[in-house]
Design a protein around this motif. Sequence first.
Motif, mmCIF file in Angstrom:
data_model
loop_
_atom_site.group_PDB
_atom_site.id
_atom_site.type_symbol
_atom_site.label_atom_id
_atom_site.label_comp_id
_atom_site.label_asym_id
_atom_site.label_seq_id
_atom_site.Cartn_x
_atom_site.Cartn_y
_atom_site.Cartn_z
ATOM 1 N N SER A 6 0.827 -1.213 0.000
ATOM 2 C CA SER A 6 0.000 0.000 0.000
ATOM 3 C C SER A 6 0.859 1.260 0.000
ATOM 4 O O SER A 6 0.578 2.232 -0.716
ATOM 5 C CB SER A 6 -0.927 0.000 1.214
ATOM 6 O OG SER A 6 -1.800 -1.113 1.196
ATOM 7 N N ILE A 7 1.927 1.245 0.783
ATOM 8 C CA ILE A 7 2.843 2.387 0.816
ATOM 9 C C ILE A 7 3.515 2.580 -0.537
ATOM 10 O O ILE A 7 3.616 3.696 -1.061
ATOM 11 C CB ILE A 7 3.895 2.198 1.929
ATOM 12 C CG1 ILE A 7 3.215 2.160 3.298
ATOM 13 C CG2 ILE A 7 4.945 3.298 1.871
ATOM 14 C CD1 ILE A 7 4.153 1.817 4.433
ATOM 15 N N SER A 10 1.101 3.958 -3.041
ATOM 16 C CA SER A 10 0.843 5.381 -2.814
ATOM 17 C C SER A 10 1.951 6.232 -3.433
ATOM 18 O O SER A 10 1.687 7.239 -4.108
ATOM 19 C CB SER A 10 0.736 5.671 -1.314
ATOM 20 O OG SER A 10 -0.323 4.933 -0.733
ATOM 21 N N PHE A 13 1.707 6.045 -7.257
ATOM 22 C CA PHE A 13 0.595 6.820 -7.809
ATOM 23 C C PHE A 13 0.893 8.312 -7.772
ATOM 24 O O PHE A 13 0.540 9.050 -8.712
ATOM 25 C CB PHE A 13 -0.687 6.513 -7.039
ATOM 26 C CG PHE A 13 -1.180 5.100 -7.217
ATOM 27 C CD1 PHE A 13 -0.735 4.318 -8.271
ATOM 28 C CD2 PHE A 13 -2.084 4.542 -6.307
ATOM 29 C CE1 PHE A 13 -1.191 3.016 -8.436
ATOM 30 C CE2 PHE A 13 -2.541 3.249 -6.473
ATOM 31 C CZ PHE A 13 -2.098 2.481 -7.533
ATOM 32 N N VAL A 14 1.526 8.775 -6.705
ATOM 33 C CA VAL A 14 1.891 10.194 -6.613
ATOM 34 C C VAL A 14 2.882 10.562 -7.707
ATOM 35 O O VAL A 14 2.773 11.613 -8.361
ATOM 36 C CB VAL A 14 2.474 10.504 -5.223
ATOM 37 C CG1 VAL A 14 3.096 11.906 -5.194
ATOM 38 C CG2 VAL A 14 1.399 10.403 -4.156
#
Length: 234
Positions: A6-7, A10, A13-14
């Motif tokens: 998940s990290i 993230s 995606f950024v």
Amino acid sequence: MKPVTSIVLSIMFVLMLATTSTRAEGDRELGVRIVAATMFKIALVFVVAQNAVLLLEAIASIATSITNTANSVDVGTGGGDAALMGDAMRDDLDDLGNMEKFGMIVILFLPWVVQKIAAVIAIVLVFIRFLQMYMLTAFASLPLAFLGHDDTKSIGIGYLKGFASVAFTGVIIVVAVKMYQALLGGWLGNIGSYDGDMVGFIFGNFGQFFVAPIVLIFLLFGANGLAKKVIGEG
């Protein structure tokens, strides 16, 4: 691994959105298209990472199906209706003295050991394959998360190829065993040439006792390399 994944997602995606915003500057229509394409890509990567285990199960199912098909192939088991080697030689063996029988045991002991070693290697490699697939599956979501960025997608592709090569190693092992059966069966089909001279027959065919198990051992050790070539990894 899901919290770590998940990290990573993230961050990925950024970075993807930051790259998209840079490309979209100065052209509103083009920017909308690029952002929409990026969001679709983000959703696709998220779904792939979320269902990573299902993707690996699909690869394993393909390998299992091929393995079952190869295992069901009848390659023959020897000389058909002809007598087995031991049965054909039983009477002549009973007529030998104790020292001669001991000599036959010594001569045939080494090929028997090689055959047993080949069987043990096959079993060990099968267990190793299952353990490797289990460990790779445990980390499934993390490598596939890197598919979202062009600079890191090679990590995810390499992981999928690595898992596929491990899965197809089992296929190569089954094919190797089938080749061993075919080779051994073809050789045993020549038992009809035994004419009663047991000592001459043993010494005349002594080298052939080693051929099938040695070929099997080499194929088993090369199974992983062959699987990589099939997948296109090696």
